[in-house]
Design an enzyme around this catalytic site. Structure first.
Site, short mmCIF file in Angstrom:
data_model
loop_
_atom_site.label_atom_id
_atom_site.label_comp_id
_atom_site.label_asym_id
_atom_site.label_seq_id
_atom_site.Cartn_x
_atom_site.Cartn_y
_atom_site.Cartn_z
N HIS A 86 0.86 -1.01 -0.17
CA HIS A 86 -0.40 0.04 -0.55
C HIS A 86 0.96 0.98 -0.07
O HIS A 86 2.02 1.04 -0.20
CB HIS A 86 -0.83 -0.09 1.66
CG HIS A 86 -0.22 -0.08 2.65
ND1 HIS A 86 0.16 -1.43 2.90
CD2 HIS A 86 0.35 0.82 3.06
CE1 HIS A 86 0.65 -1.28 3.85
NE2 HIS A 86 0.38 0.18 4.52
N CYS A 92 2.12 3.33 11.85
CA CYS A 92 3.17 3.24 10.58
C CYS A 92 3.08 4.01 9.68
O CYS A 92 2.57 4.93 9.84
CB CYS A 92 2.48 1.70 9.89
SG CYS A 92 1.19 2.08 9.08
#
Length: 665
Positions: free
Chosen positions: A65, A178
């Site tokens: 992603h 993250c």
């Protein structure tokens, strides 16, 4: 999620053999639906995110992603690979692969929907239903939430015997984050929450710090907490809120894979009476990855923190100054600022050139303070900014230059960390980061830089400048070789950044020697992607279809001085690609120094050729290195046993010239 995934974005028979092929296959479906404008640009962003941390998860999940300017709207593509694809998960390959594409400026609502998928992946029934799906529409409906996975019937509850009164709950607050803030952030939160629900006597509340920002936990919840868990790969924002509690600090993947261990660990710390103050005893950079980094690793991260914030100032300032010289000649430096202010001539190239020159100088004036400030920030968070910037400014004042900025940043961060370790009364904690720490640390840094170490560092900086200016013959060649090897060893990694930082540091006080170093560094950095592009063109049968496709993009990336364009090749075949790249980079670096090429712009590749001294010889140096690297990688690959896919490709290509081998669609 109805707009994000359709049956056309689902492949239940994904045949990819590598994560790059899987990402490309799913991304091509996004391109076909008009969701991506530049396939190679998007895949480069995916690869850059993958390089930060593998996206494979336990349980056969891969979630490549990224956020990218090449994405028109938030999109999700799903592939099911029967043979599995390695995304770096500890338990092996992934068979369920989700490619998540978010626009660079995606709004909060879309990012929230994407994050909900990450939470669904913690549901075993959801994963089982996807593995059992028989058609693309069914899988898309499951992911959208239009269909519910079948669930095992719950067993009849037993009539419990009389239970003892429940123990008081152990309250935990957690923060997850993250680098992209889309997937791992929310999966770690879901995993911790699910485990806490199944653990007697535990209450857990999570703050997710994702791409869409974050909602702060209620201060009362934090105050009542008995322990803290940080599962993160980027700095925790406003970390001081959690000071003084038992704390477990790990990478975000540990929150996904080991939630029970983390909960047990924080309870054990509380039972032993261990307390910590995350805002004072640890730092964002200390914890930007898995715990256990040595001091050398931490030091590298601190320095890279400063360099990463400095580079945009260098790029903007250097290019503006170079453009000023290109338009008006070097005499624009003699134009007085007062002349520019009082008599700017709209039709005069000299006025515009002077404007560019002085704007670039203004940007360059921030170079050393920003370097020092953000080194200190990497060490001590926001309280390090003030003494870091002050120390960097003093470094300029005492002519300590780039080296002075490095030292000032480290001193500022160290001083702040030392002050933060002092145990102060709770009533004073509120003014510590705003008043006390900036004041005391600035005094200490100022004293050390002005009185103690400023002059020695200035002397060292002057000696380094004199050495660069005196470089000639064998010495210049050796330096060019070393810089070329560093630029090509890790293709955009830490060693590459050290060489680049050394070069751009010299632009703060440009001399003939520092301009030669900058030229050699950029030339060597262009070699690996250009060499891979050339190799895939002249010997296409030695490369996979995906590599040949990447080779097309590598022409542009290499010409633009984006060394990372060679990463897909190095990742697939490091033992051949990296040595070949280093050899070519060393040749180019040495030739650039021998030819006396100079460069005032810190970036730009072939697009700043007009600003290069001895431009023709500079291009010869690059071409020589590219040919050396391409020849070596072709020779090394030709010595190996061909892979099955390569054999098939060779058969397809046998009837046409190698340079005309068709790339994969």
């Amino acid at each position: 999620m109805s707009e994000m995934i359709t049956a056309d974005l689902v492949d239940l028979d994904l045949s990819a053999q590598s994560k790059d092929e899987a990402a490309r296959s799913l991304a091509e479906r996004m391109v076909a639906q008009g969701r991506i404008t530049d396939l190679d640009g998007f895949l480069a962003d995916v690869a850059a995110r993958e390089a930060q941390m593998p996206t494979g998860l336990d349980g056969g999940i891969g979630i490549p992603h990224c956020r990218s300017e090449h994405v028109t709207e938030p999109t999700l593509a799903f592939g099911r690979a029967a043979h599995g694809v390695d995304f770096g998960a500890p338990d092996g390959p992934a068979d369920l692969i989700f490619l998540i594409a978010a626009p660079a400026g995606a709004d909060d609502a879309h990012l929230t929907i994407l994050s909900s998928l990450a939470r669904q992946l913690m549901d075993e029934d959801f994963k089982a239903a996807l593995r059992a799906a028989t058609d693309a529409e069914q899988a898309a409906a499951l992911i959208r939430g239009d269909a519910q996975p079948a669930q095992e019937p719950a067993p009849e509850p037993e009539q419990p015997a009389t239970r003892p009164a429940p123990k008081a709950s152990f309250k935990i607050v957690a923060v997850t984050s993250c680098p992209t803030g889309i997937a791992h952030t929310y999966m770690a939160a879901e995993s911790l929450e699910n485990t806490a629900r199944d653990t007697d006597g535990v209450e857990l509340t999570v703050e997710t710090q994702g791409s869409a920002g974050f909602t702060r936990l209620d201060p009362a919840v934090i105050a009542a907490a008995d322990g803290v868990i940080f599962a993160h790969d980027v700095p925790v924002r406003e970390k001081e809120r959690f000071a003084g509690k038992p704390t477990v600090d790990v990478g975000v993947k540990a929150g996904i894979n080991r939630p029970a261990e983390l909960i047990a660990e924080v309870r054990e710390k509380a039972a032993r009476g261990e307390t910590s103050a995350p805002a004072t005893s640890s730092t964002p950079v200390d914890n930007s990855g898995e715990s256990g980094d040595g001091y050398g690793t931490k030091l590298r991260k601190w320095l890279m923190s400063g360099v990463s914030y400095m580079v945009p100032f260098v790029a903007a300032g250097g290019l503006l100054i170079a453009l000023g010289f290109a338009i008006g000649g070097y005499e624009v430096a003699d134009v007085k600022v007062e002349t520019l202010l009082n008599s700017f001539d709209w039709g005069s190239t000299t006025s515009w050139a002077a404007l560019l020159f002085y704007t670039g100088q203004a940007a360059f004036a921030f170079l050393v303070p920003v370097l020092a400030g953000y080194i200190a920030y990497g060490m001590a968070d926001r309280p390090g900014l003030v003494p870091g910037f002050v120390g960097g400014s003093i470094a300029l004042t005492v002519n300590a230059g780039f080296l002075g900025g490095l030292v000032a940043g480290l001193i500022a961060g160290g001083v702040v960390m030392a002050i933060q370790k002092v145990n102060v009364p709770a009533v004073l904690r509120g003014i510590m980061p705003v008043v006390v720490i900036p004041l005391l640390s600035s005094i200490v840094v100022g004293f050390l830089m002005f009185v103690v170490i400023g002059k020695p560092i200035a002397s060292l900086q002057s000696a380094l400048t004199d050495w660069l200016n005196s470089l000639s013959g064998a010495n210049a060649v050796i330096l060019g070789i070393i810089l070329g090897l560093m630029m090509c060893f890790d293709l955009g990694g830490p060693l590459n950044k050290v060489a680049y930082a050394f070069a751009v540091g010299g632009l703060a006080n440009p001399t003939d020697g520092s301009l030669k170093v900058m030229a050699a560094v950029m030339a060597a950095g262009m070699v690996p992607p250009l060499a891979m592009a050339l190799a895939t063109t002249v010997r296409g049968r030695l490369f996979t279809k995906a590599e040949r496709e990447n080779g097309k993009a590598a022409w542009v990336l290499g010409a633009s001085f984006i060394t990372e364009g060679a990463i897909p090749f190095a990742a697939a075949d490091p033992l051949r690609v990296i040595p070949a790249s280093m050899a070519g980079g060393a040749v180019t670096g040495a030739l650039s120094m021998v030819f006396g090429c100079t460069l005032r712009a810190p970036h730009g590749g072939i697009f700043v050729v007009p600003l290069i001294g001895n431009a023709f010889l500079y291009l010869i140096a690059i071409a020589a290195g590219v040919c050396v690297s391409a020849a070596l990688v072709v020779a090394l690959k030709g010595m190996r046993k061909p892979a099955p896919e390569t054999l098939a490709t060779a058969e397809e290509a046998s009837a046409v010239p190698e340079s005309k081998v068709p790339a994969a669609a």
